[in-house]
Design a protein around this motif. Structure first.
Motif, PDB file in Angstrom:
ATOM      1  N   GLY A  18       0.769  -1.240   0.000  1.00 35.43           N
ATOM      2  CA  GLY A  18       0.000   0.000   0.000  1.00 35.43           C
ATOM      3  C   GLY A  18       0.803   1.295   0.000  1.00 35.43           C
ATOM      4  O   GLY A  18       0.234   2.374   0.096  1.00 35.43           O
ATOM      5  N   LYS A  69       3.759   1.265  -4.587  1.00 34.81           N
ATOM      6  CA  LYS A  69       4.637   0.545  -5.527  1.00 34.81           C
ATOM      7  C   LYS A  69       4.082   0.601  -6.952  1.00 34.81           C
ATOM      8  O   LYS A  69       4.805   0.903  -7.889  1.00 34.81           O
ATOM      9  CB  LYS A  69       4.768  -0.934  -5.124  1.00 34.81           C
ATOM     10  CG  LYS A  69       5.460  -1.167  -3.820  1.00 34.81           C
ATOM     11  CD  LYS A  69       5.560  -2.656  -3.519  1.00 34.81           C
ATOM     12  CE  LYS A  69       4.221  -3.333  -3.352  1.00 34.81           C
ATOM     13  NZ  LYS A  69       3.465  -2.867  -2.188  1.00 34.81           N
ATOM     14  N   THR A  70       2.790   0.298  -7.066  1.00 33.01           N
ATOM     15  CA  THR A  70       2.185   0.259  -8.400  1.00 33.01           C
ATOM     16  C   THR A  70       2.229   1.643  -9.043  1.00 33.01           C
ATOM     17  O   THR A  70       2.584   1.772 -10.214  1.00 33.01           O
ATOM     18  CB  THR A  70       0.725  -0.232  -8.314  1.00 33.01           C
ATOM     19  OG1 THR A  70       0.725  -1.487  -7.630  1.00 33.01           O
ATOM     20  CG2 THR A  70       0.113  -0.406  -9.685  1.00 33.01           C
ATOM     21  N   SER A  71       1.889   2.668  -8.265  1.00 34.30           N
ATOM     22  CA  SER A  71       1.891   4.035  -8.814  1.00 34.30           C
ATOM     23  C   SER A  71       3.301   4.409  -9.280  1.00 34.30           C
ATOM     24  O   SER A  71       3.472   4.981 -10.362  1.00 34.30           O
ATOM     25  CB  SER A  71       1.415   5.039  -7.765  1.00 34.30           C
ATOM     26  OG  SER A  71       0.185   4.633  -7.223  1.00 34.30           O
ATOM     27  N   ASN A 127       7.436   7.901  -0.466  1.00 36.63           N
ATOM     28  CA  ASN A 127       6.230   8.416  -1.118  1.00 36.63           C
ATOM     29  C   ASN A 127       5.259   8.980  -0.073  1.00 36.63           C
ATOM     30  O   ASN A 127       5.338   8.647   1.102  1.00 36.63           O
ATOM     31  CB  ASN A 127       5.578   7.259  -1.891  1.00 36.63           C
ATOM     32  CG  ASN A 127       4.428   7.697  -2.767  1.00 36.63           C
ATOM     33  OD1 ASN A 127       4.377   8.843  -3.236  1.00 36.63           O
ATOM     34  ND2 ASN A 127       3.482   6.798  -2.991  1.00 36.63           N
ATOM     35  N   PRO A 129       5.632  13.681  -3.015  1.00 39.20           N
ATOM     36  CA  PRO A 129       4.635  14.268  -2.113  1.00 39.20           C
ATOM     37  C   PRO A 129       3.309  13.522  -2.114  1.00 39.20           C
ATOM     38  O   PRO A 129       2.946  12.870  -3.101  1.00 39.20           O
ATOM     39  CB  PRO A 129       4.443  15.674  -2.692  1.00 39.20           C
ATOM     40  CG  PRO A 129       4.713  15.510  -4.150  1.00 39.20           C
ATOM     41  CD  PRO A 129       5.765  14.435  -4.275  1.00 39.20           C
TER      42      PRO A 129
HETATM   43  N1  LIG Z   1       1.951  10.250  -3.664  1.00 36.65           N
HETATM   44  C1  LIG Z   1       0.675   9.890  -3.558  1.00 36.65           C
HETATM   45  N2  LIG Z   1      -0.269  10.797  -3.254  1.00 36.65           N
HETATM   46  C2  LIG Z   1      -1.555  10.447  -3.164  1.00 36.65           C
HETATM   47  N3  LIG Z   1      -2.017   9.188  -3.350  1.00 36.65           N
HETATM   48  C3  LIG Z   1      -1.121   8.228  -3.655  1.00 36.65           C
HETATM   49  C4  LIG Z   1       0.255   8.524  -3.787  1.00 36.65           C
HETATM   50  N4  LIG Z   1       0.897   7.356  -4.093  1.00 36.65           N
HETATM   51  C5  LIG Z   1      -0.032   6.403  -4.151  1.00 36.65           C
HETATM   52  N5  LIG Z   1      -1.244   6.904  -3.901  1.00 36.65           N
HETATM   53  C6  LIG Z   1      -2.514   6.175  -3.811  1.00 36.65           C
HETATM   54  O1  LIG Z   1      -2.398   5.179  -2.805  1.00 36.65           O
HETATM   55  C7  LIG Z   1      -3.104   3.996  -3.183  1.00 36.65           C
HETATM   56  C8  LIG Z   1      -2.160   2.793  -3.157  1.00 36.65           C
HETATM   57  O2  LIG Z   1      -1.192   2.988  -4.166  1.00 36.65           O
HETATM   58  P1  LIG Z   1      -0.567   1.770  -4.967  1.00 36.65           P
HETATM   59  O3  LIG Z   1      -1.625   0.856  -5.479  1.00 36.65           O
HETATM   60  O4  LIG Z   1       0.376   2.345  -5.955  1.00 36.65           O
HETATM   61  O5  LIG Z   1       0.220   1.042  -3.778  1.00 36.65           O
HETATM   62  P2  LIG Z   1       0.885  -0.389  -3.747  1.00 36.65           P
HETATM   63  O6  LIG Z   1       2.060  -0.289  -2.847  1.00 36.65           O
HETATM   64  O7  LIG Z   1       1.141  -0.896  -5.123  1.00 36.65           O
HETATM   65  O8  LIG Z   1      -0.265  -1.225  -3.067  1.00 36.65           O
HETATM   66  P3  LIG Z   1      -0.365  -2.842  -2.921  1.00 36.65           P
HETATM   67  O9  LIG Z   1       0.728  -3.266  -2.013  1.00 36.65           O
HETATM   68  O10 LIG Z   1      -1.727  -3.010  -2.316  1.00 36.65           O
HETATM   69  O11 LIG Z   1      -0.247  -3.398  -4.314  1.00 36.65           O
HETATM   70  C9  LIG Z   1      -3.702   4.293  -4.541  1.00 36.65           C
HETATM   71  O12 LIG Z   1      -5.013   4.722  -4.360  1.00 36.65           O
HETATM   72  C10 LIG Z   1      -2.842   5.425  -5.090  1.00 36.65           C
HETATM   73  O13 LIG Z   1      -3.543   6.241  -6.006  1.00 36.65           O
END
Ligand SMILES: Nc1ncnc2c1ncn2[C@@H]1O[C@H](COP(=O)(O)OP(=O)(O)OP(=O)(O)O)[C@@H](O)[C@H]1O
Length: 406
Positions: free
Chosen positions: A92, A95-97, A343, A385
């Protein structure tokens, strides 16, 4: 000067391009005060706007990271030989973003790029706001140069593996060989406990097999065009176990292959009578290919020239501690790591509410930990940010990529 003060002193405030690009006419906005309806809503009408905080200033601090000299995006983008970037970290954190934003940036800089999700809980489709499911190459609409996505279905790939193993070392073969009076050989096969392993797979096995599947894809001519491959990996725990799995599986499969000849010769005399669709030889060949791919996966993770593992974290003590452990484990496995993305850093504001002020202090404490952490302090620190919208769709990912990947 306290460490906290030192960090603060090394921060340079600058207005994030959000304000300048999107709201040049409003002097209040130029000062960092945005209207309640975020201007991004008109710039990217398809984006969902999700305010996260009551403070709506968009500024970010840049930190002079106490890191070794690691080159920036120019170095990442240079050269046409294929490079792999694996992004991993706690669940969460983004990573994906971050992976999707890197893929968009590579594609916009002329690299035919493939972004792959090996996380059993895929979120690439959500991140790009496009349907990328199906386990096949899917073109992503938006970037200047080709960008394709691939969400590997771990269940399907595991089934294929299970099938191959079953014909060589699973309980089916054991029973069969028992019945044929080949007890000793059956014992050896049984010892491998491969059937058991696949019935209750350890965490990380899915991903190991998914990555090996990607390696199989990458060997095909269809994939030769890609010069940048970005992996969105599963959360930390899985990744750590994944790293030791190729060796483990390599050893297990190696044992099976040693039995290959014995099994083949033991069954060849009778296979026609049983009319088996899958001959042991074919199954052994499949295993041999899987073993070869596992070795390639292991080598790929450790290849400093073509691979980099980027750790993604958020500014919390828990996430930084986990990142430190991840780095230590990656080091032990000789996996190259050079960058740490932190992040969702709260942007500073002239009008902090109480909640934001406390939260910011808490984040500073976590950031301070990095500077003193033996595993993390040498990494190039990249700060991203927290923005008041969900990062979804190519325009938003491009925006995020331009902040992170410099
Ligand atoms: N810098 C940021 N500012 C605001 N929202 C963010 C930011 N980075 C990520 N998010 C939001 O946080 C949520 C989780 O992001 P993301 O899916 O990229 O995380 P992840 O680490 O891949 O999660 P998982 O481990 O569940 O796969 C998403 O809704 C994304 O839009």
């Amino acid at each position: 000067m306290t460490k906290m003060a030192a960090w603060n002193a090394s921060f340079t405030s600058y207005s994030l391009s959000f304000n300048k690009i999107l709201s040049p006419r409003n002097p209040m906005e130029a000062l960092g005060f945005l209207p309640r309806i975020h201007p991004l809503s008109s710039a990217f009408p398809s984006l969902s706007i999700k305010p996260k905080l009551s403070c709506n200033s968009f500024q970010v601090r840049s930190v002079a990271a106490p890191a070794e000299d690691v080159a920036g995006f120019d170095e990442m983008v240079s050269g046409t030989q294929r490079k792999y970037y694996m992004l991993g970290g706690k669940g969460g954190v983004g990573k994906t973003s971050c992976a999707a934003s890197l893929a968009v940036k590579f594609a916009n800089n002329g690299h035919p790029t493939l972004v792959v999700s090996t996380d059993p809980a895929h979120s690439l489709s959500d991140s790009f706001a496009q349907d990328l499911t199906g386990g096949m190459l899917v073109p992503v609409e938006g970037p200047d140069f080709p960008l394709f996505a691939l969400e590997i279905n771990p269940e399907k790939t595991k089934e294929e593996f299970r099938d191959a193993a079953k014909h060589n070392g699973g309980t089916g073969v054991k029973d069969f060989m028992d019945g044929m009076g080949l007890g000793m050989l059956a014992e050896q096969v049984g010892e491998l406990k491969l059937g058991e392993l696949l019935d209750t797979p350890p965490p990380g096995l899915d991903e190991a097999i998914a990555i090996s599947k990607v390696m199989q894809f990458l060997e095909s001519p269809q994939y030769s065009m890609f010069t940048r491959i970005v992996f969105d990996t599963a959360p930390t725990g899985h990744t750590l176990r994944l790293l030791s799995l190729p060796d483990f599986l390599d050893a297990s499969i190696g044992k099976i292959l040693k039995l290959r000849q014995k099994i083949a010769s033991a069954t060849s005399a009778i296979k026609s009578a049983f009319g088996q669709a899958e001959t042991p030889q074919n199954a052994a060949d499949k295993l041999e290919r899987l073993r070869e791919r596992m070795v390639k996966v292991r080598d790929l993770f450790r290849d400093t020239d073509s691979t980099e593992f980027v750790i993604v974290a958020i500014p919390t003590v828990m996430a930084i501690s986990e990142s430190s452990r991840l780095r230590a484990s990656l080091k032990k496995e000789n996996v190259p790591v050079r960058r740490l993305i932190v992040n969702q850093i709260l942007p500073p504001s002239a009008s902090d509410c109480k909640f934001c002020a406390v939260k910011r202090k808490d984040q500073m404490r976590a950031l301070d930990m990095i500077q003193n952490d033996p595993e993390l302090s040498s990494l190039k620190l990249i700060q991203s940010p927290l923005v008041d919208m969900e990062i979804r769709g190519v325009p938003a990912l491009k925006f995020m990529g331009d902040i992170i990947w410099k």
